[in-house]
Design an enzyme around this catalytic site. Sequence first.
Site, PDB file in Angstrom:
ATOM      1  N   LYS A 280       0.742  -1.232  -0.016  1.00 12.91           N
ATOM      2  CA  LYS A 280       0.088  -0.054  -0.029  1.00 12.91           C
ATOM      3  C   LYS A 280       0.919   1.297   0.007  1.00 12.91           C
ATOM      4  O   LYS A 280       1.794   1.360   0.788  1.00 12.91           O
ATOM      5  CB  LYS A 280      -0.867  -0.040   1.281  1.00 12.91           C
ATOM      6  CG  LYS A 280      -2.089   0.666   1.195  1.00 12.91           C
ATOM      7  CD  LYS A 280      -2.989   0.289   2.290  1.00 12.91           C
ATOM      8  CE  LYS A 280      -4.335   0.796   2.366  1.00 12.91           C
ATOM      9  NZ  LYS A 280      -5.433   0.416   3.312  1.00 12.91           N
ATOM     10  N   GLU A 363     -19.405  -4.838  11.190  1.00  9.44           N
ATOM     11  CA  GLU A 363     -20.448  -4.038  12.140  1.00  9.44           C
ATOM     12  C   GLU A 363     -21.413  -5.215  12.890  1.00  9.44           C
ATOM     13  O   GLU A 363     -21.671  -5.035  13.948  1.00  9.44           O
ATOM     14  CB  GLU A 363     -21.150  -3.034  11.225  1.00  9.44           C
ATOM     15  CG  GLU A 363     -20.073  -1.766  10.832  1.00  9.44           C
ATOM     16  CD  GLU A 363     -19.332  -2.179   9.505  1.00  9.44           C
ATOM     17  OE1 GLU A 363     -19.166  -3.323   8.946  1.00  9.44           O
ATOM     18  OE2 GLU A 363     -18.320  -1.417   9.309  1.00  9.44           O
ATOM     19  N   ARG A 391     -25.453  -1.409   8.354  1.00  8.72           N
ATOM     20  CA  ARG A 391     -25.454  -2.953   8.477  1.00  8.72           C
ATOM     21  C   ARG A 391     -25.712  -3.620   9.430  1.00  8.72           C
ATOM     22  O   ARG A 391     -25.969  -4.799   9.463  1.00  8.72           O
ATOM     23  CB  ARG A 391     -23.640  -2.912   8.200  1.00  8.72           C
ATOM     24  CG  ARG A 391     -22.899  -3.082   6.824  1.00  8.72           C
ATOM     25  CD  ARG A 391     -23.292  -4.262   6.167  1.00  8.72           C
ATOM     26  NE  ARG A 391     -22.640  -3.946   4.774  1.00  8.72           N
ATOM     27  CZ  ARG A 391     -21.572  -4.071   4.333  1.00  8.72           C
ATOM     28  NH1 ARG A 391     -20.617  -4.516   5.183  1.00  8.72           N
ATOM     29  NH2 ARG A 391     -21.307  -3.996   2.987  1.00  8.72           N
TER      30      ARG A 391
HETATM   31  C1  LIG Z   1     -18.928  -1.584   5.904  1.00 15.69           C
HETATM   32  C2  LIG Z   1     -17.579  -0.789   6.075  1.00 15.69           C
HETATM   33  N1  LIG Z   1     -17.205  -0.659   7.020  1.00 15.69           N
HETATM   34  C3  LIG Z   1     -16.021   0.253   7.067  1.00 15.69           C
HETATM   35  C4  LIG Z   1     -15.488   0.869   6.011  1.00 15.69           C
HETATM   36  C5  LIG Z   1     -14.296   1.790   6.080  1.00 15.69           C
HETATM   37  N2  LIG Z   1     -13.350   1.414   5.124  1.00 15.69           N
HETATM   38  C6  LIG Z   1     -12.853   1.652   3.864  1.00 15.69           C
HETATM   39  S1  LIG Z   1     -11.557   0.935   3.170  1.00 15.69           S
HETATM   40  C7  LIG Z   1     -11.432   0.147   4.593  1.00 15.69           C
HETATM   41  C8  LIG Z   1     -10.186  -0.851   4.652  1.00 15.69           C
HETATM   42  C9  LIG Z   1     -10.158  -1.711   3.609  1.00 15.69           C
HETATM   43  O1  LIG Z   1      -9.072  -2.510   3.609  1.00 15.69           O
HETATM   44  P1  LIG Z   1      -8.824  -3.526   2.477  1.00 15.69           P
HETATM   45  O2  LIG Z   1      -9.983  -4.113   2.035  1.00 15.69           O
HETATM   46  O3  LIG Z   1      -7.826  -4.588   2.869  1.00 15.69           O
HETATM   47  O4  LIG Z   1      -8.236  -2.728   1.094  1.00 15.69           O
HETATM   48  P2  LIG Z   1      -6.843  -1.628   1.170  1.00 15.69           P
HETATM   49  O5  LIG Z   1      -7.443  -0.466   1.676  1.00 15.69           O
HETATM   50  O6  LIG Z   1      -6.007  -2.129   2.209  1.00 15.69           O
HETATM   51  O7  LIG Z   1      -6.416  -1.901  -0.362  1.00 15.69           O
HETATM   52  C10 LIG Z   1     -12.233   0.349   5.519  1.00 15.69           C
HETATM   53  C11 LIG Z   1     -12.175  -0.366   6.855  1.00 15.69           C
HETATM   54  C12 LIG Z   1     -16.263   0.392   4.920  1.00 15.69           C
HETATM   55  N3  LIG Z   1     -15.970   0.882   3.598  1.00 15.69           N
HETATM   56  N4  LIG Z   1     -17.286  -0.198   4.791  1.00 15.69           N
END
Ligand SMILES: Cc1ncc(C[n+]2csc(CCOP(=O)(O)OP(=O)(O)O)c2C)c(N)n1
Length: 628
Positions: A280, A363, A391
């Site tokens: 990342k 959630e 959710r």
């Molecule tokens: C239901 C929900 N909860 C929280 C989030 C906030 N959120 C956005 S991206 C993310 C992390 C995503 O991590 P990953 O899937 O590993 O992708 P990366 O950003 O590391 O590429 C979170 C917690 C969300 N988008 N949806």
Amino acid sequence: MGALLESIQSPADLKKLNCTQMAELAEEIRAFLIQTLSKTGGHLGPNLGVVELTLALHTVFDTPKDKFVFDVSHQAYVHKILTGRRERFGTIRQPDGLNGFMLRTESEHDCYGAGHAGTALSAALGMAVARDLAGGKEHVVAVAGDAAFTNGISFEALNNIAEQTKRLIVVLNDNEWSIDRNVGAIARYFHRIVTNERYRNFHESAARLVERFGGKTAMTVVRRAEEAAKSMLWPSILFEEFGLQYFGPIDGHNLPLLVETFEFLKKEDRPVLLHILTEKGRGFQPALDGQKKFHGLGPYDPETGKTTAGQTTYSEVFANTLVQLANEDPRVVAITAAMPNGTGLDLFRPHHPRRYFDVGIAEEHAVIFAAGMATRGYRPVCAIYSTFLQRAFDPIVHDVALQKLPVTFCMDRAGLSGDDGPTHHGLFDIAYLRGVPDMVLMAPKDEDELADMMKTALTVNGPSAIRYPRGAVAGVVRKAAQELIQIGKAEVLSDGSDVAILGLGPMISLARELGMRLEREGFSSAVINPRFVKPLDREMLELYARRVVAFVTFEDHVKMGGFGSAVVEALDEMGIAVPVVRIGWPDNFIEHGKVDALRAKYGITVDEALAQVLPLLGRRKRPTLVAS
Ligand SMILES: Cc1ncc(C[n+]2csc(CCOP(=O)(O)OP(=O)(O)O)c2C)c(N)n1
């Protein structure tokens, strides 16, 4: 912008490039992302990590015929750049510009919109099954981050895939980060695979072979290596148990290897999962050094990555208050669903590490977990954004409220979220919580009242919720200690006899301004901070209903089912007919943009309230009492 990037109008142009040009293009895209997002803000880190992956996907597959489903889709910027939106990319997250997520209405290449995590596998499976039913040939690829696998829906989909289709490609983009460090057993499991020396060696040699020879032979070697490695080290690879053939982990920045692998996987007639390792923030040192910050951020200096220091936020006040409340009461525990940074709970964590729980992007689980703790005498505080708490509606009803358990929901980002757009606006929480029996639902007018409400919530013997907005606090002088607020009691800020103006939460500023404007017009108005959406202060409503010509309500929420609706219902139940001018968001999904501009566009303004209330006052007709 680099010359190669400038030559790419559509994915077809990519297919003409050789390996060296592709590698150059990857670097040009990185430079373009770093420069552009330094002005607009956005999800820099995740997108720098998927440059090669996205190039490989678009080289091997053909959108819009083939379908790419990105989980959350915050990492789809490169996809946007490659699919005809490069010239408009500077408008991303800007008013009338590109959305920061996939949007079906934005491009035929965006086959599925998202913004919330965990949906990619289910949606992709739905598309694959639809294809099978229709006898289609297209490929469906789901791209999901490692943190998406902390989400239950991903596993619900996994449980289903092998039974439903023979052709689906899932890419697990593993960078070991959620927004914060990824958490839990799944994260540890991925980490074990990735760090296993012997397994790694197989892949490194396989990757070298691909580079040297390319083509089928090398892929066979890769596969053999994988199979050998798996049978030796991972007799029960998780995904294989779910019926998906597992491949990897491979270097997600090795473009030729990715291309070869996808060429091979697209011929498979069984569902497959490709595990790729990416970094990342790759290519921008400040993002590599500050993973959390560069997950998503506002404008920054493209050389140093520096941002300007922000003002105090509601999230910070929430976190600091919770530290204090937890100091005073050992029953208080804090729960986040993968948002320690966004909710402010990372400020709480060092003070009470044993009473801090990050449960992953989960959630529903967070709320049921809280319910469980509450049955054992704890006072869980779930810090979850308004939009993500959607959710957990059923657990709120079925697990918390029905059992009258004392769980407090602190809903950050309640109201319009602005740049992120409709997936992130917190415009529905009043509507979905107001109908839940026993719920105490509050909205503070400022940060001081937020602290008081948190203290108050912890005295409620059942579910309670507090909604507060994104961003900077009102800037009031804070009291030293929190005070309890009488449940269901509004605060009359100024008394008056022609109009009663109710401004929910920070919308109190609009109520105050309307009061002043009306005064200039010669009318006397009461300005009221309702504090509670539920229970409503009926005594106050009745008092003013008998006195004023009209009510005005302001809320940062949809009008339908919102605070104004609650007032109308209460007056109706009291048998009092008095007009209520409701100012809130209409029955539409609101696009992304600047909050002030969107408020002006949709009439969430003092002008609009004035325009609606003045004609009522012109008549100066007193309310009729239908029943007493
Ligand atoms: C239901 C929900 N909860 C929280 C989030 C906030 N959120 C956005 S991206 C993310 C992390 C995503 O991590 P990953 O899937 O590993 O992708 P990366 O950003 O590391 O590429 C979170 C917690 C969300 N988008 N949806």
